[in-house]
Motif scaffolding. Structure first.
Motif, PDB file in Angstrom:
ATOM      1  N   GLU A 158       0.815  -1.218   0.000  1.00 45.67           N
ATOM      2  CA  GLU A 158       0.000   0.000   0.000  1.00 45.67           C
ATOM      3  C   GLU A 158       0.848   1.266   0.000  1.00 45.67           C
ATOM      4  O   GLU A 158       0.331   2.352   0.254  1.00 45.67           O
ATOM      5  CB  GLU A 158      -0.959  -0.014   1.188  1.00 45.67           C
ATOM      6  N   ALA A 159       2.122   1.112  -0.280  1.00 40.53           N
ATOM      7  CA  ALA A 159       2.985   2.287  -0.476  1.00 40.53           C
ATOM      8  C   ALA A 159       3.000   2.614  -1.963  1.00 40.53           C
ATOM      9  O   ALA A 159       3.064   1.711  -2.795  1.00 40.53           O
ATOM     10  CB  ALA A 159       4.396   1.995   0.019  1.00 40.53           C
ATOM     11  N   ASN A 160       2.905   3.883  -2.292  1.00 44.35           N
ATOM     12  CA  ASN A 160       2.881   4.308  -3.694  1.00 44.35           C
ATOM     13  C   ASN A 160       4.202   4.977  -4.055  1.00 44.35           C
ATOM     14  O   ASN A 160       4.630   5.909  -3.372  1.00 44.35           O
ATOM     15  CB  ASN A 160       1.724   5.276  -3.934  1.00 44.35           C
ATOM     16  N   PHE A 161       4.810   4.516  -5.128  1.00 45.12           N
ATOM     17  CA  PHE A 161       6.126   5.011  -5.534  1.00 45.12           C
ATOM     18  C   PHE A 161       6.012   5.936  -6.743  1.00 45.12           C
ATOM     19  O   PHE A 161       5.370   5.605  -7.734  1.00 45.12           O
ATOM     20  CB  PHE A 161       7.049   3.850  -5.893  1.00 45.12           C
ATOM     21  N   SER A 162       6.664   7.070  -6.643  1.00 45.15           N
ATOM     22  CA  SER A 162       6.761   7.974  -7.786  1.00 45.15           C
ATOM     23  C   SER A 162       7.903   7.501  -8.683  1.00 45.15           C
ATOM     24  O   SER A 162       8.720   6.664  -8.293  1.00 45.15           O
ATOM     25  CB  SER A 162       7.057   9.404  -7.314  1.00 45.15           C
ATOM     26  N   GLU A 163       7.982   8.054  -9.879  1.00 44.56           N
ATOM     27  CA  GLU A 163       9.084   7.730 -10.773  1.00 44.56           C
ATOM     28  C   GLU A 163      10.418   8.136 -10.144  1.00 44.56           C
ATOM     29  O   GLU A 163      11.427   7.435 -10.295  1.00 44.56           O
ATOM     30  CB  GLU A 163       8.891   8.462 -12.111  1.00 44.56           C
ATOM     31  N   THR A 164      10.414   9.244  -9.424  1.00 41.53           N
ATOM     32  CA  THR A 164      11.641   9.712  -8.768  1.00 41.53           C
ATOM     33  C   THR A 164      12.168   8.682  -7.773  1.00 41.53           C
ATOM     34  O   THR A 164      13.365   8.371  -7.747  1.00 41.53           O
ATOM     35  CB  THR A 164      11.389  11.040  -8.036  1.00 41.53           C
ATOM     36  N   ALA A 165      11.278   8.140  -6.951  1.00 47.14           N
ATOM     37  CA  ALA A 165      11.687   7.151  -5.943  1.00 47.14           C
ATOM     38  C   ALA A 165      12.173   5.865  -6.603  1.00 47.14           C
ATOM     39  O   ALA A 165      13.200   5.297  -6.200  1.00 47.14           O
ATOM     40  CB  ALA A 165      10.533   6.865  -4.995  1.00 47.14           C
ATOM     41  N   ILE A 166      11.442   5.392  -7.615  1.00 50.42           N
ATOM     42  CA  ILE A 166      11.844   4.174  -8.318  1.00 50.42           C
ATOM     43  C   ILE A 166      13.228   4.352  -8.930  1.00 50.42           C
ATOM     44  O   ILE A 166      14.098   3.482  -8.820  1.00 50.42           O
ATOM     45  CB  ILE A 166      10.819   3.822  -9.415  1.00 50.42           C
ATOM     46  N   GLN A 167      13.441   5.506  -9.560  1.00 50.89           N
ATOM     47  CA  GLN A 167      14.725   5.753 -10.220  1.00 50.89           C
ATOM     48  C   GLN A 167      15.867   5.806  -9.217  1.00 50.89           C
ATOM     49  O   GLN A 167      16.960   5.286  -9.460  1.00 50.89           O
ATOM     50  CB  GLN A 167      14.649   7.064 -10.998  1.00 50.89           C
ATOM     51  N   ARG A 168      15.610   6.409  -8.059  1.00 46.17           N
ATOM     52  CA  ARG A 168      16.650   6.503  -7.025  1.00 46.17           C
ATOM     53  C   ARG A 168      17.019   5.112  -6.503  1.00 46.17           C
ATOM     54  O   ARG A 168      18.202   4.781  -6.355  1.00 46.17           O
ATOM     55  CB  ARG A 168      16.156   7.384  -5.870  1.00 46.17           C
ATOM     56  N   ILE A 169      16.011   4.300  -6.244  1.00 54.66           N
ATOM     57  CA  ILE A 169      16.266   2.948  -5.735  1.00 54.66           C
ATOM     58  C   ILE A 169      16.918   2.090  -6.818  1.00 54.66           C
ATOM     59  O   ILE A 169      17.826   1.294  -6.540  1.00 54.66           O
ATOM     60  CB  ILE A 169      14.959   2.298  -5.237  1.00 54.66           C
TER      61      ILE A 169
ATOM     62  N   THR B  63      18.905   3.018  -9.131  1.00 53.33           N
ATOM     63  CA  THR B  63      20.313   3.382  -9.245  1.00 53.33           C
ATOM     64  C   THR B  63      21.162   2.686  -8.186  1.00 53.33           C
ATOM     65  O   THR B  63      22.213   2.119  -8.491  1.00 53.33           O
ATOM     66  CB  THR B  63      20.478   4.910  -9.129  1.00 53.33           C
ATOM     67  N   VAL B  64      20.715   2.705  -6.942  1.00 53.97           N
ATOM     68  CA  VAL B  64      21.514   2.085  -5.871  1.00 53.97           C
ATOM     69  C   VAL B  64      21.378   0.572  -5.868  1.00 53.97           C
ATOM     70  O   VAL B  64      22.183  -0.118  -5.238  1.00 53.97           O
ATOM     71  CB  VAL B  64      21.151   2.664  -4.480  1.00 53.97           C
ATOM     72  N   SER B  65      20.364   0.034  -6.585  1.00 51.15           N
ATOM     73  CA  SER B  65      20.206  -1.423  -6.638  1.00 51.15           C
ATOM     74  C   SER B  65      21.381  -2.091  -7.346  1.00 51.15           C
ATOM     75  O   SER B  65      21.594  -3.298  -7.213  1.00 51.15           O
ATOM     76  CB  SER B  65      18.896  -1.799  -7.350  1.00 51.15           C
ATOM     77  N   ARG B  66      22.162  -1.306  -8.087  1.00 54.21           N
ATOM     78  CA  ARG B  66      23.331  -1.874  -8.759  1.00 54.21           C
ATOM     79  C   ARG B  66      24.303  -2.492  -7.758  1.00 54.21           C
ATOM     80  O   ARG B  66      25.047  -3.413  -8.102  1.00 54.21           O
ATOM     81  CB  ARG B  66      24.044  -0.785  -9.574  1.00 54.21           C
ATOM     82  N   ASN B  67      24.285  -1.980  -6.535  1.00 54.80           N
ATOM     83  CA  ASN B  67      25.199  -2.489  -5.510  1.00 54.80           C
ATOM     84  C   ASN B  67      24.464  -3.081  -4.310  1.00 54.80           C
ATOM     85  O   ASN B  67      25.068  -3.292  -3.260  1.00 54.80           O
ATOM     86  CB  ASN B  67      26.128  -1.361  -5.052  1.00 54.80           C
ATOM     87  N   HIS B  68      23.159  -3.307  -4.480  1.00 54.89           N
ATOM     88  CA  HIS B  68      22.382  -3.896  -3.374  1.00 54.89           C
ATOM     89  C   HIS B  68      21.313  -4.813  -3.975  1.00 54.89           C
ATOM     90  O   HIS B  68      20.208  -4.390  -4.289  1.00 54.89           O
ATOM     91  CB  HIS B  68      21.748  -2.800  -2.518  1.00 54.89           C
ATOM     92  N   GLN B  69      21.672  -6.080  -4.132  1.00 56.87           N
ATOM     93  CA  GLN B  69      20.836  -7.038  -4.844  1.00 56.87           C
ATOM     94  C   GLN B  69      19.419  -7.217  -4.271  1.00 56.87           C
ATOM     95  O   GLN B  69      18.464  -7.412  -5.033  1.00 56.87           O
ATOM     96  CB  GLN B  69      21.534  -8.397  -4.890  1.00 56.87           C
ATOM     97  N   PRO B  70      19.221  -7.149  -2.939  1.00 55.33           N
ATOM     98  CA  PRO B  70      17.844  -7.313  -2.426  1.00 55.33           C
ATOM     99  C   PRO B  70      16.840  -6.345  -3.040  1.00 55.33           C
ATOM    100  O   PRO B  70      15.670  -6.688  -3.209  1.00 55.33           O
ATOM    101  CB  PRO B  70      18.005  -7.076  -0.923  1.00 55.33           C
ATOM    102  N   TYR B  71      17.281  -5.129  -3.385  1.00 56.04           N
ATOM    103  CA  TYR B  71      16.364  -4.173  -4.007  1.00 56.04           C
ATOM    104  C   TYR B  71      15.860  -4.678  -5.352  1.00 56.04           C
ATOM    105  O   TYR B  71      14.716  -4.400  -5.742  1.00 56.04           O
ATOM    106  CB  TYR B  71      17.051  -2.818  -4.233  1.00 56.04           C
ATOM    107  N   VAL B  72      16.710  -5.401  -6.071  1.00 48.58           N
ATOM    108  CA  VAL B  72      16.338  -5.851  -7.416  1.00 48.58           C
ATOM    109  C   VAL B  72      15.124  -6.784  -7.348  1.00 48.58           C
ATOM    110  O   VAL B  72      14.145  -6.603  -8.076  1.00 48.58           O
ATOM    111  CB  VAL B  72      17.522  -6.558  -8.107  1.00 48.58           C
TER     112      VAL B  72
END
Length: 416
Positions: free
Chosen positions: A165-176, A178-187
């Protein structure tokens, strides 16, 4: 009997002065303070039909001042009392929400009276533990998510990604992203979000683990039948214009059904794509051969180089399946890249087996979609400005350069 003079000493024992025990006084003060806090909270909780807004806010103002010097137990009891009240004065709620986490938790988890503005203000003035609680609220707007994601705290971001029930904007998705490149759980968590677009998923593929690559391909490797049917009449018109409009040419190249580039094959010194790969198997994969294979497969050399240097290897399966190469050509490319074909016991190497499996489970049409998307996203916006961003390790803004530029910057600037 003569009276005693003022200077004479009495035979009576002296009377000790009465001194109150300080600890008892504190207990009494705390008891009164606790009762007063409870009474004021009770007043605030009176239904709107029985209490004017003015009196409720007056009681709130008095309670605020009382809480400033109250002990933690009193503040906690007030937080528990007010949390479910829709008409609770927001000033008190905000103060309690910024309190130590054992007190703030009640307000941050349950209070429906806090506005997005309140939550954004609170999130920027509290600890990560507070933000983690906000991330788990029943509903979290995109504006609040933006504020929480700014801190890039792993537990907070992961809690948000798990919160349906959390809503993500394009800005938030893009920020996450970017950092997912070095943090696999985000992927893996991003791959499950409804907000994730093909541009996000097929970009993450390049640094995703084996399991996450399967999820990404399962979700975003789709057919383009509707696109192809709706634009089929435009191909001959664009050809008649000599493909003079670069934007139209790039877009229709993505939509087109045919994968192999006939013009490139006609110009090549090799009879076809298969012969080029056979040559690479024997002599090794040179830069020239990489370019020839790429052009004949219908992609740019930059895309081909990215695919052929992919450490996981699943991208090579896509490169072979999309232009209709037979399964054996995966092994030929594997040998050309000097990668191990067999394990120590003589069985097929796990990496090659995984790539073969990817080839087997994806259809040609879906593989073409992925390959064409990669080619479009990695090369369509590679102008001097974007190349400068990539060189400096900076991600360009989508509104200025487009989604393809972001993909190119994220992929080409990524280092394992």
């Amino acid at each position: 009997m003569a009276g005693l003079s003022i200077d004479q000493k009495s035979d009576l024992p002296p009377v000790a002065p009465i001194v109150l025990d300080a600890s008892l006084k504190d207990v009494d003060d705390n008891a009164v303070r606790r009762q007063l806090a409870k009474r004021l909270a009770d007043v605030i909780c009176i239904p709107a039909s029985q209490l004017t807004p003015q009196e409720r806010h007056m009681a709130g103002d008095v309670l605020v001042e009382l809480l400033r010097s109250a002990d933690a137990d009193i503040r906690e009891s007030v937080a528990k009392r007010l949390v479910m009240l829709n008409e609770a004065p927001r000033t008190i709620l905000v103060i309690l929400a910024k309190d130590e986490i054992r007190i703030a938790r009640y307000i941050l988890e349950e209070s429906r009276s806090l506005t997005d503005s309140d939550l954004i203000q609170i999130s920027r003035k509290v600890s990560g533990a507070h933000r983690a609680v906000i991330a788990k609220r029943r509903k979290v707007s995109d504006a609040v998510v933006d504020a929480l994601v700014e801190f890039l705290e792993e537990d907070v971001v992961e809690a948000l990604l798990k919160n349906r029930e959390a809503n993500f904007s394009e800005t938030a998705i893009q920020r996450i992203l970017t950092v997912s490149r070095n943090h696999q759980p985000y992927v893996g968590l991003l791959a499950k979000r409804d907000e994730l677009r093909p541009s996000h998923g097929l970009t993450m593929f390049w640094w995703a683990s084996t399991e996450n690559r399967k999820k990404i391909l399962h979700r975003f490797a789709v057919t383009r039948s509707v696109l192809q049917e709706s634009c089929s009449d435009l191909f001959p018109k664009a050809a008649a214009d000599g493909w003079s409009d670069a934007g139209v040419r790039k877009a229709l190249q993505f939509i087109e059904r045919r994968q192999r580039n006939r013009a490139a094959i006609a110009r090549s010194e090799f009879e076809g794509l298969e012969e080029a790969i056979n040559t690479a198997e024997i002599h090794g994969l040179t830069r020239k051969l990489t370019e020839e294979i790429s052009y004949m497969a219908g992609i740019k050399p930059a895309t081909g180089a990215q695919i052929l240097t992919d450490k996981g290897g699943e991208a090579i399966a896509i490169l072979c399946k999309a232009p209709g190469l037979k399964r054996e050509y995966i092994e030929k490319l594997w040998r050309a890249l000097k990668r191990p074909l067999h394990d120590l016991d003589g069985s097929i190497h796990p990496s090659l087996a995984r790539v073969m499996e990817t080839y087997d489970v994806i259809s040609t049409d879906k593989a073409q979609t992925v390959l064409r998307y990669w080619n479009w996203s990695l090369t369509a916006s590679l102008n001097a400005d974007v190349l400068r961003y990539i060189k400096n390790g900076v991600i360009p803004r989508e509104e200025e350069f487009g989604a393809a530029a972001i993909t190119a910057a994220l992929v080409f600037s990524h280092r394992d």
